[in-house]
Design a protein around this motif. Structure first.
Motif, PDB file in Angstrom:
ATOM      1  N   GLU A 154       0.821  -1.215   0.000  1.00 24.93           N
ATOM      2  CA  GLU A 154       0.000   0.000   0.000  1.00 24.93           C
ATOM      3  C   GLU A 154       0.849   1.256   0.000  1.00 24.93           C
ATOM      4  O   GLU A 154       0.546   2.234  -0.695  1.00 24.93           O
ATOM      5  CB  GLU A 154      -0.935  -0.026   1.218  1.00 24.93           C
ATOM      6  N   SER A 157       2.284   2.110  -3.446  1.00 27.91           N
ATOM      7  CA  SER A 157       1.257   2.710  -4.288  1.00 27.91           C
ATOM      8  C   SER A 157       1.002   4.160  -3.891  1.00 27.91           C
ATOM      9  O   SER A 157       0.917   5.050  -4.749  1.00 27.91           O
ATOM     10  CB  SER A 157      -0.047   1.905  -4.171  1.00 27.91           C
ATOM     11  N   LYS A 186      -2.454   0.137  -8.239  1.00 27.00           N
ATOM     12  CA  LYS A 186      -3.158   0.003  -6.974  1.00 27.00           C
ATOM     13  C   LYS A 186      -2.450  -0.973  -6.046  1.00 27.00           C
ATOM     14  O   LYS A 186      -1.746  -1.889  -6.499  1.00 27.00           O
ATOM     15  CB  LYS A 186      -4.593  -0.457  -7.222  1.00 27.00           C
ATOM     16  N   ALA A 187      -2.649  -0.761  -4.755  1.00 27.05           N
ATOM     17  CA  ALA A 187      -2.084  -1.672  -3.756  1.00 27.05           C
ATOM     18  C   ALA A 187      -2.613  -3.075  -3.984  1.00 27.05           C
ATOM     19  O   ALA A 187      -3.770  -3.271  -4.361  1.00 27.05           O
ATOM     20  CB  ALA A 187      -2.445  -1.196  -2.356  1.00 27.05           C
TER      21      ALA A 187
END
Length: 601
Positions: A154, A157, A186-187
């Motif tokens: 996360e 990103s 995206k994560a």
């Protein structure tokens, strides 16, 4: 000694076994390192594989173009040693050159702060002289994750998101790698960097082509990096590209192929300090590592046994001592090949008995107070945060750190390994961050920006000079207990690293907490002293606490004059740690950030 445990529970168990343990800031890297041990490799083979994998899975925190110090204890050699993977500044990096560009600080982004990338040669030296495996064995996992992909964390990103427009506007070569289909990945999606994977695959192919044994193969790889296609691509990029940086201008780099060809990683003895039954070992003053030793030399004069590690007394004493140690860091530390640093005096009983008198147990001090040593430094340059105007394109500047500045920031990476034979190693790789310098298209990775730590004026220990190493914040730690190698530990986090390293040690030694309890305990950091990174500001008296620190402690620290800021509950540091106490091997990792894991059996 009364044992104090501030945690009625921990986030996970302390790992205990007899075969070996690996702990790192990313679960994939930990798994890779453990896999190397399972295949018969030793701690040093596992370290190289783990380090290369961290470059893949945490590209916002470290990369091939960065730097690394390693501290290790080899059973065969019977001693603790440091490997310096901190590259030096280019031959053309003079104060006059930067001043001629109208700069008063070295920018925190772009090509101007690039040192010689030190990680690859350091890992090759480690593999050749301490490891047992072939180059292909330790590079294969990283190449596989580069080419086949890995789940993007996360924070990677989020970091890409913060610099996406900068990539599109100014650093298109970075956009080509980190903005697939011109979108922020995206994560948890599968992310590939085939260009970087192909670079390592080509290095391996050329290294293996010449035949011969393991050592010959490794030496060819070192030459491919420093004198072959890697060096050629770096040289060309720095000569031909004008890159936007935080100065608001486009600047060319200074790093050349000759700079890479002249530099090699080195092995040196650590600096040490005896603290009760423990001997703590750190890299020399080309890092900030000795501030841990100085903190301990001051804290040795206080009775910490039995103190609650979340109490105002415990926190206040550590903070006030670290302020004095960090002031000395600013006043005296520099590359010992260029600067005579009076470490013997700084660690002496007489010096610290005198300095300790400056610590008021009831009141926080808000001044910068370096010590006085005849014939040496003693000056702290101070730029207050509220007096600095940030330049344009400042995203990605400085070293990314955990803490109050937001959840999109990362920090750096760290790992600790102990094998069944008792070999131990700790390393804090960093630099070459995706957000701080543009990708070199032929290689798939950016250069580092560690040179921003130098000052652009003469006469300071940290003054810029060609061929000089910046005084890095990277600082792995190893200690002996009762004369035997015992623990390796460390944390990402820039200037905060040696604050969290010291906290961990004190909790373990004085409060009786196990490794996981130490890591999970509420933590804190000071921003009192000048930052090591652009724009080099300080926030005198500021003390940042995790939200889990008891409210009574927070109020008492405010009464004592600290400028207290309360952060999120789990926001301080990403410690990992491992111990050897025959027959046991133990390890723990930080839950903050939802990435770090320890493994072992």
């Amino acid at each position: 000694m009364k044992l104090i445990n501030p945690n009625p529970f921990t986030t996970r168990p302390e790992i205990v076994g007899t075969f070996g343990v690996v702990t790192s800031t990313h679960w994939i890297a930990t798994a890779v390192g453990m896999g190397i041990l399972e295949k018969g490799g030793n701690a040093f083979d596992a370290a190289v594989a783990t380090a290369f994998t961290l470059q893949v899975v945490e590209p916002h925190l470290c990369g091939p173009g960065g730097d690394v110090p390693l501290i290790l204890n080899s059973v065969k050699r019977g001693k603790t040693e440091v490997i310096c993977g901190q590259g030096s500044m280019p031959a053309g990096a003079t104060i006059a050159h930067y001043k001629g560009l109208g700069l008063d600080l070295i920018p925190g982004t772009g090509l101007l702060p690039a040192c010689v990338p030190g990680t690859f040669d350091a890992y090759m030296l480690l593999l050749r002289d301490y490891g047992t495996m072939r180059l292909g064995d330790v590079l294969a996992p990283a190449i596989g994750y580069y080419l086949n992909g890995h789940p993007l964390v996360e924070r990677a990103s989020a970091t890409i998101s913060t610099v996406a427009e900068q990539f599109r506007t100014h650093w298109q070569s970075s956009a080509a790698v980190f903005l697939p289909n011109n979108e922020v990945p995206k994560a948890a999606t599968l992310f590939r960097n085939t260009a970087a994977g192909n670079t390592y695959a080509r290095i391996l192919k050329e290294a293996e082509a010449g035949g011969g044994g393991r050592e010959a193969e490794i030496e060819r790889a070192r030459k491919v990096w420093s004198q072959g296609f890697v060096a050629a691509a770096i040289d060309k990029f720095c000569r031909t590209q004008e890159v936007m940086d935080v100065s608001g201008k486009r600047n060319r780099g200074l790093l050349t192929g000759d700079d890479l060809a002249r530099w090699q990683a080195t092995v040196e003895a650590p600096l040490t300090y005896d603290y009760g039954r423990y001997t703590v070992c750190k890299a020399s003053t080309w890092t900030q590592g000795p501030v841990v030793l100085q903190q301990l030399a001051l804290l040795k004069g206080f009775d910490l046994d039995g103190l609650d590690p979340t109490s105002a007394d415990f926190i206040h004493l550590q903070i006030e001592c670290l302020k004095l140690a960090y002031a000395d860091r600013e006043a005296f530390y520099g590359d010992p090949a260029f600067v005579d640093v009076p470490m013997k005096t700084l660690l002496s009983d007489a010096y610290n008995d005198d300095r300790r008198k400056l610590v008021d147990p009831a009141r926080a001090n808000l001044e910068q107070r370096p010590g006085k040593v005849d014939g040496y430094g003693g000056v702290v340059k101070l730029r207050r945060a509220d007096s600095v105007r940030l330049g344009v394109a400042s995203s990605g500047a400085g070293e990314p750190t955990v803490g109050r500045v937001g959840q999109t920031n990362g920090d750096t990476v760290h790992f600790d390994i102990v094998d069944r034979d008792g070999n131990m190693i700790s390393a804090t790789p960093s630099g070459g961050w995706l957000q701080s310098s543009p990708v070199i298209p032929e290689l798939g990775f950016p250069l580092g920006t560690r040179g921003q730590m130098f000052w652009l004026e003469e006469g300071l220990p940290g003054s810029l000079a060609p061929g000089k190493r910046p005084r890095s914040t990277l600082t792995p730690t190893l200690c002996h207990r009762d004369g035997e190698p015992y623990m390796v530990w460390g944390s990402p986090g820039g200037d905060q690293q040696d604050q969290w390293v010291t906290q961990h040690f004190l909790r373990h030694v004085h409060c009786g907490l196990n490794l996981q309890e130490c890591i999970d305990s509420p933590a804190w950091h000071s921003e009192h002293f000048p930052s090591s990174f652009w724009p080099r500001t300080a926030r005198p008296g500021v003390l940042v606490l995790e939200g889990r620190v008891p409210k009574a402690t927070v109020e008492e620290l405010k009464k004592r004059g600290h400028e207290v800021e309360v952060n999120d509950d789990w926001s301080e540091g990403r410690l990992t740690a491992a111990t050897r106490q025959d027959p046991w091997r133990k390890a723990a990792a930080n839950a903050r950030g939802m990435q770090g894991y320890a493994a072992g059996r």
